[in-house]
Design a protein around this motif. Structure first.
Motif, PDB file in Angstrom:
ATOM      1  N   ARG A 158       1.851  -1.853   4.424  1.00 43.33           N
ATOM      2  CA  ARG A 158       0.746  -0.896   4.378  1.00 43.33           C
ATOM      3  C   ARG A 158       1.020   0.235   5.354  1.00 43.33           C
ATOM      4  NH1 ARG A 158      -3.142  -2.364   1.112  1.00 43.33           N
ATOM      5  NH2 ARG A 158      -4.603  -0.827   1.887  1.00 43.33           N
ATOM      6  N   GLY A 218      -7.910   5.686  -5.689  1.00 41.31           N
ATOM      7  CA  GLY A 218      -7.533   4.531  -4.868  1.00 41.31           C
ATOM      8  C   GLY A 218      -8.008   4.603  -3.429  1.00 41.31           C
ATOM      9  N   SER A 219      -7.302   3.847  -2.591  1.00 48.66           N
ATOM     10  CA  SER A 219      -7.714   3.726  -1.192  1.00 48.66           C
ATOM     11  C   SER A 219      -7.601   5.049  -0.443  1.00 48.66           C
ATOM     12  CB  SER A 219      -6.871   2.656  -0.507  1.00 48.66           C
ATOM     13  OG  SER A 219      -5.500   2.876  -0.758  1.00 48.66           O
ATOM     14  N   ARG A 223     -10.820   6.757  -0.927  1.00 50.37           N
ATOM     15  CA  ARG A 223     -11.844   6.066  -0.134  1.00 50.37           C
ATOM     16  C   ARG A 223     -11.589   6.202   1.358  1.00 50.37           C
ATOM     17  NH1 ARG A 223     -10.131   1.849  -3.102  1.00 50.37           N
ATOM     18  NH2 ARG A 223     -10.053   0.455  -1.308  1.00 50.37           N
ATOM     19  N   THR A 241      -5.759   1.899   6.158  1.00 43.45           N
ATOM     20  CA  THR A 241      -4.366   1.704   5.755  1.00 43.45           C
ATOM     21  C   THR A 241      -4.277   1.755   4.234  1.00 43.45           C
ATOM     22  OG1 THR A 241      -4.509  -0.696   5.612  1.00 43.45           O
ATOM     23  CG2 THR A 241      -3.800   0.215   7.736  1.00 43.45           C
ATOM     24  N   ILE A 242      -3.104   2.154   3.777  1.00 50.66           N
ATOM     25  CA  ILE A 242      -2.906   2.461   2.363  1.00 50.66           C
ATOM     26  C   ILE A 242      -1.753   1.624   1.827  1.00 50.66           C
ATOM     27  CG2 ILE A 242      -2.267   4.321   0.747  1.00 50.66           C
ATOM     28  CD1 ILE A 242      -4.958   4.760   2.224  1.00 50.66           C
ATOM     29  N   GLY A 243      -1.968   0.954   0.697  1.00 56.26           N
ATOM     30  CA  GLY A 243      -0.883   0.225   0.045  1.00 56.26           C
ATOM     31  C   GLY A 243      -0.028   1.169  -0.775  1.00 56.26           C
ATOM     32  N   ASP A 292      -2.559   6.724  -5.439  1.00 59.78           N
ATOM     33  CA  ASP A 292      -2.851   6.828  -6.868  1.00 59.78           C
ATOM     34  C   ASP A 292      -3.361   8.226  -7.206  1.00 59.78           C
ATOM     35  OD1 ASP A 292      -2.867   3.710  -7.545  1.00 59.78           O
ATOM     36  OD2 ASP A 292      -3.958   3.975  -5.676  1.00 59.78           O
ATOM     37  N   TYR A 330     -12.885   4.111 -12.010  1.00 59.80           N
ATOM     38  CA  TYR A 330     -12.152   2.839 -12.040  1.00 59.80           C
ATOM     39  C   TYR A 330     -11.026   2.822 -11.010  1.00 59.80           C
ATOM     40  CZ  TYR A 330      -9.410  -1.105 -13.682  1.00 59.80           C
ATOM     41  OH  TYR A 330      -8.718  -2.280 -13.738  1.00 59.80           O
ATOM     42  N   PHE A 331     -10.209   3.863 -11.022  1.00 65.90           N
ATOM     43  CA  PHE A 331      -9.020   3.840 -10.160  1.00 65.90           C
ATOM     44  C   PHE A 331      -9.311   4.215  -8.705  1.00 65.90           C
ATOM     45  CE2 PHE A 331      -6.979   4.134 -14.380  1.00 65.90           C
ATOM     46  CZ  PHE A 331      -6.229   2.960 -14.294  1.00 65.90           C
ATOM     47  N   GLY A 376     -11.749   2.598  -7.171  1.00 66.51           N
ATOM     48  CA  GLY A 376     -12.065   1.295  -6.606  1.00 66.51           C
ATOM     49  C   GLY A 376     -13.269   1.375  -5.691  1.00 66.51           C
ATOM     50  N   SER A 377     -13.386   0.507  -4.717  1.00 64.50           N
ATOM     51  CA  SER A 377     -12.490  -0.625  -4.564  1.00 64.50           C
ATOM     52  C   SER A 377     -12.686  -1.620  -5.717  1.00 64.50           C
ATOM     53  CB  SER A 377     -12.791  -1.332  -3.233  1.00 64.50           C
ATOM     54  OG  SER A 377     -14.071  -1.911  -3.294  1.00 64.50           O
ATOM     55  N   LYS A 378     -11.818  -2.552  -5.782  1.00 59.85           N
ATOM     56  CA  LYS A 378     -11.915  -3.574  -6.802  1.00 59.85           C
ATOM     57  C   LYS A 378     -13.288  -4.264  -6.741  1.00 59.85           C
ATOM     58  CE  LYS A 378      -9.216  -7.522  -8.268  1.00 59.85           C
ATOM     59  NZ  LYS A 378      -8.059  -8.368  -7.933  1.00 59.85           N
ATOM     60  N   ASN A 428     -15.910  -2.111  -8.094  1.00 63.67           N
ATOM     61  CA  ASN A 428     -15.800  -2.030  -9.552  1.00 63.67           C
ATOM     62  C   ASN A 428     -16.379  -3.259 -10.240  1.00 63.67           C
ATOM     63  OD1 ASN A 428     -14.542   0.373  -9.250  1.00 63.67           O
ATOM     64  ND2 ASN A 428     -12.530  -0.300  -9.955  1.00 63.67           N
ATOM     65  N   ILE A 429     -16.086  -4.414  -9.690  1.00 59.01           N
ATOM     66  CA  ILE A 429     -16.581  -5.648 -10.304  1.00 59.01           C
ATOM     67  C   ILE A 429     -18.103  -5.604 -10.354  1.00 59.01           C
ATOM     68  CG2 ILE A 429     -16.791  -8.148  -9.944  1.00 59.01           C
ATOM     69  CD1 ILE A 429     -13.865  -8.030  -8.841  1.00 59.01           C
ATOM     70  N   ARG A 477     -19.386  -3.049 -12.865  1.00 55.23           N
ATOM     71  CA  ARG A 477     -19.270  -3.529 -14.241  1.00 55.23           C
ATOM     72  C   ARG A 477     -20.394  -4.512 -14.581  1.00 55.23           C
ATOM     73  NH1 ARG A 477     -13.402  -5.294 -15.700  1.00 55.23           N
ATOM     74  NH2 ARG A 477     -13.089  -3.689 -14.131  1.00 55.23           N
TER      75      ARG A 477
HETATM   76  P1  DGT Z   1      -4.196  -0.101  -1.851  1.00 53.33           P
HETATM   77  O1  DGT Z   1      -3.320   0.633  -2.779  1.00 53.33           O
HETATM   78  O2  DGT Z   1      -3.810  -1.518  -1.633  1.00 53.33           O
HETATM   79  O3  DGT Z   1      -4.397   0.601  -0.561  1.00 53.33           O
HETATM   80  O4  DGT Z   1      -5.668  -0.189  -2.496  1.00 53.33           O
HETATM   81  P2  DGT Z   1      -6.238   0.499  -3.800  1.00 53.33           P
HETATM   82  O5  DGT Z   1      -7.711   0.321  -3.742  1.00 53.33           O
HETATM   83  O6  DGT Z   1      -5.730   1.885  -3.942  1.00 53.33           O
HETATM   84  O7  DGT Z   1      -5.708  -0.453  -4.966  1.00 53.33           O
HETATM   85  P3  DGT Z   1      -4.664  -0.248  -6.142  1.00 53.33           P
HETATM   86  O8  DGT Z   1      -3.722   0.857  -5.883  1.00 53.33           O
HETATM   87  O9  DGT Z   1      -4.091  -1.584  -6.395  1.00 53.33           O
HETATM   88  O10 DGT Z   1      -5.575   0.091  -7.391  1.00 53.33           O
HETATM   89  C1  DGT Z   1      -6.294   1.303  -7.465  1.00 53.33           C
HETATM   90  C2  DGT Z   1      -7.677   1.029  -7.965  1.00 53.33           C
HETATM   91  O11 DGT Z   1      -7.623   0.500  -9.292  1.00 53.33           O
HETATM   92  C3  DGT Z   1      -8.432  -0.011  -7.183  1.00 53.33           C
HETATM   93  O12 DGT Z   1      -9.070   0.504  -6.063  1.00 53.33           O
HETATM   94  C4  DGT Z   1      -9.405  -0.504  -8.203  1.00 53.33           C
HETATM   95  C5  DGT Z   1      -8.659  -0.428  -9.483  1.00 53.33           C
HETATM   96  N1  DGT Z   1      -8.121  -1.770  -9.803  1.00 53.33           N
HETATM   97  C6  DGT Z   1      -6.858  -2.179  -9.648  1.00 53.33           C
HETATM   98  N2  DGT Z   1      -6.718  -3.444 -10.036  1.00 53.33           N
HETATM   99  C7  DGT Z   1      -7.940  -3.855 -10.435  1.00 53.33           C
HETATM  100  C8  DGT Z   1      -8.468  -5.074 -10.957  1.00 53.33           C
HETATM  101  O13 DGT Z   1      -7.757  -6.066 -11.125  1.00 53.33           O
HETATM  102  N3  DGT Z   1      -9.794  -5.098 -11.248  1.00 53.33           N
HETATM  103  C9  DGT Z   1     -10.600  -4.022 -11.080  1.00 53.33           C
HETATM  104  N4  DGT Z   1     -11.892  -4.095 -11.365  1.00 53.33           N
HETATM  105  N5  DGT Z   1     -10.140  -2.871 -10.581  1.00 53.33           N
HETATM  106  C10 DGT Z   1      -8.840  -2.782 -10.275  1.00 53.33           C
END
Ligand code: DGT
Ligand code: CA
Ligand code: CA
Length: 574
Positions: free
Chosen positions: A157, A187-188, A191, A195-197, A200, A258-259, A261-263, A266-267, A270
């Motif tokens: 990260r 993505g993060s 938001r 820290t960033i994975g 997006d 959707y993208f 997030g956070s996941k 989103n859940i 939905r």
């Molecule tokens: P990161 O990259 O680990 O810092 O965190 P994010 O939040 O950017 O996560 P990432 O890049 O894996 O995916 C971007 C967004 O896409 C995430 O915030 C929510 C959505 N997303 C990804 N996977 C899933 C999933 O399995 N379920 C749902 N509901 N949303 C998802």
């Protein structure tokens, strides 16, 4: 990218010099490393425009370091650095990133055990070889293992502070493409998570192929993970990945929702859709087969009976319930800060004299700036003693009267960042603290005491009527060490009782208080201040990260004292 690479070279040279116990020089290299890593302009550009003179003019960069910068820009290397690397071929940056390991320890680990990297260190610690070394012992060995474990948890990260400037560059490059109709980071990063994975991006375009071709050939792309019409992924120099997705215009809002997030958010969203008889996914909101919303995020949220939610709040920490009731907080904005109260000047080894800090603060659009140098306990940081603090006060008075004569309303405040000693007393006499405009107090030593001891120590400092602010209250350093053990609820209670302000430190590796603690402080009615803790004027821009953290913690303008003009802000101090 040279800025970061050069910064790394200079901090490594500083470490090598420290191993050899060379006096003074290490600080010079460290200062240059810091200057380079915080520069907002690329060093190549500076050199191209003004040659070695312009490089020398960067504060923190002297003549001999300027020459090394020139050497690097011409040859891609610094001989002095190569010399040391050859002499001691170790992953020095990796090793000193472990909490509790300094350059001299690294030297001895290499000398006695030929340890070159973390992996070898971990093995040696696990097999009990470290404790046998002179000056190490069993406790150190245990601490090393714990630190390595902590480090591993944050592996892969990146700090938002490292990533965001690069994201802005990519965004700018993409924006220059006329084929792109809509563009947003998601993505993060959107938001503003600490820290960033990975990064997006989303675009709307009629010409996805052209856009994807452009994306995968951006400067700084070192590897292409995949290239398609709807999605491409690349690795950038610096080791982080970027995804770019092209989505249809009518789905842009729901895709962004959707993208982003956070996941967890989103859940929950939905589920709300399902309750209302809708189906929500990245393509839109559907009633049966019919698409009923999707072009904008706002319409997606509104259809679900929710008001639009700031991305920083989307962590499923109560924002959906609040949005349903129309009770979302009006969180602090990125332009709401009127002054920074935690700046280090040349007096304590920072890079800039006070008058340069004043100029930079005026450029930021601030109404005031607070100088708060370290006090005497921190000798490595050239901490000021009572006499020097008073002298510094005279300089600040002179600057203020000059500002007034020039008809400026801008004001410089005189503070300090005093050290909270083991017993909770400060390292500067109260008679002197009384004379300052404000006092910050912080922990800079003895982190590994019990929760009770640490809590009592900070409480005692908060009870000092001269202490207005506690800096970086929990002591965590991202990717390096956890918070120290404290009873945060008790700290909040006493902060409230004593009207002590807690800092949100904007430094990208601190961000302390963090989002969760900001929310707790707000709920407890404790006031906060967003500061940069800058040691260089280019770090004043870190305020953005502190504000982001405050927003993630639901802080509103009224919770943050330095959103106020000076007279009102001063009233909120003890
Ligand atoms: P990161 O990259 O680990 O810092 O965190 P994010 O939040 O950017 O996560 P990432 O890049 O894996 O995916 C971007 C967004 O896409 C995430 O915030 C929510 C959505 N997303 C990804 N996977 C899933 C999933 O399995 N379920 C749902 N509901 N949303 C998802
Ligand atoms: Ca991501
Ligand atoms: Ca991703």
């Amino acid at each position: 990218m040279s800025n970061q690479e050069l910064s790394k070279i200079f901090s490594e040279i500083a470490l090598y010099l420290e191993m050899e116990e060379v006096p003074f020089k290490p600080q010079a290299y460290e200062k240059a490393a810091m200057a380079l890593s915080s520069l907002s302009e690329e060093i190549e550009e500076i050199y191209k425009k003004g040659g070695i003179r312009a490089v020398e003019n960067i504060s923190g960069v002297g003549k001999s370091i300027a020459e090394k910068i020139e050497e690097y820009l011409k040859t891609g290397k610094v001989k002095y650095h190569e010399h040391y690397k050859k002499k001691m071929p170790i992953k020095i940056g990796e090793l000193v990133a472990i909490e509790g390991i300094g350059p001299k320890m690294v030297r001895d680990l290499y000398k006695f055990l030929k340890i070159k990297n973390i992996k070898e260190l971990e093995k040696a610690a696990k097999t009990g070889k470290i404790r046998a070394l002179p000056n190490f012992g069993e406790k150190t060995e245990q601490n090393i293992l714990e630190s390595i474990k902590f480090l591993k948890r944050s592996e892969g990260r990146f700090l938002l502070g490292e990533i965001l400037p690069r994201v802005k560059e990519i965004e700018e490059a993409l924006r220059s493409l006329k084929e792109i109709e809509e563009l947003s980071v998601a993505g993060s990063v959107r938001r503003k998570k600490e820290t960033i994975g990975d990064v997006d991006f989303l675009v709307v375009t009629k010409k996805p192929k052209e856009v994807m071709d452009f994306f995968i050939s951006l400067p700084g792309v070192v590897k292409i993970w995949g290239k398609g019409i709807t999605k491409s992924s690349v690795r950038m120099r610096g080791g982080f990945d970027v995804d770019l997705r092209a989505v249809p215009k009518k789905s842009y809002g729901s895709a962004l929702q959707y993208f982003t997030g956070s996941k967890e958010h989103n859940i929950q969203t939905r589920l709300i859709a399902i309750e209302k008889g809708f189906k929500l996914n990245e393509y839109g909101v559907f009633k049966g087969k019919k698409m009923v919303a999707g072009h904008s995020e706002k319409e997606v949220y509104e259809l679900l009976g929710l008001s639009w939610i700031e991305p920083e709040l989307r962590e499923n920490r109560g924002e959906l319930e609040a949005a349903k009731k129309g009770k979302l907080p009006k969180i602090i904005g990125y332009n709401d800060i009127k002054g920074d109260l935690h700046c280090h000047s040349k007096w304590d080894g920072g890079a800039n004299p006070i008058k340069e800090i004043v100029g930079a603060a005026q450029k930021m659009g601030y109404e005031y700036i607070g100088i708060s140098d370290h006090t005497k306990f921190l000798r490595i940081e050239h901490g000021l003693d009572e006499k020097k603090l008073l002298l510094q006060g005279k300089e600040i008075e002179r600057i203020n009267s000059r500002l007034k004569n020039q008809g400026s309303k801008f004001q410089v405040l005189h503070g300090c960042e005093a050290n909270i000693l083991e017993d909770g007393k400060l390292d500067i006499k109260d008679e002197v603290l009384e004379k300052l405009d404000y006092v910050i107090a912080g922990i800079h030593s003895l982190f590994k005491i019990t929760e009770y001891q640490m809590t009592e120590r900070i409480i005692r400092a908060m009870k000092n009527p001269n202490v207005d602010i506690i800096s970086h209250p929990t002591g965590r350093i991202l990717k390096r060490r956890d918070e120290y053990k404290i009873d945060f609820d008790r700290i909040l209670k006493v902060a409230k009782e004593t009207s002590t302000v807690l800092e949100i430190n904007s430094c990208p590796e601190r961000l302390d208080l963090n989002d969760i603690n900001v929310k707790k402080a707000k709920e407890a009615g404790v006031k906060m201040v967003i500061n940069t803790d800058s040691h260089h004027i280019d770090q004043l821009r870190f305020i953005e990260f502190g504000i982001a953290q405050a927003r993630r913690g639901w802080a509103e303008k009224k919770d943050i004292i330095n959103t106020n003009s000076l007279p009102k802000m001063l009233k909120l101090l003890k």
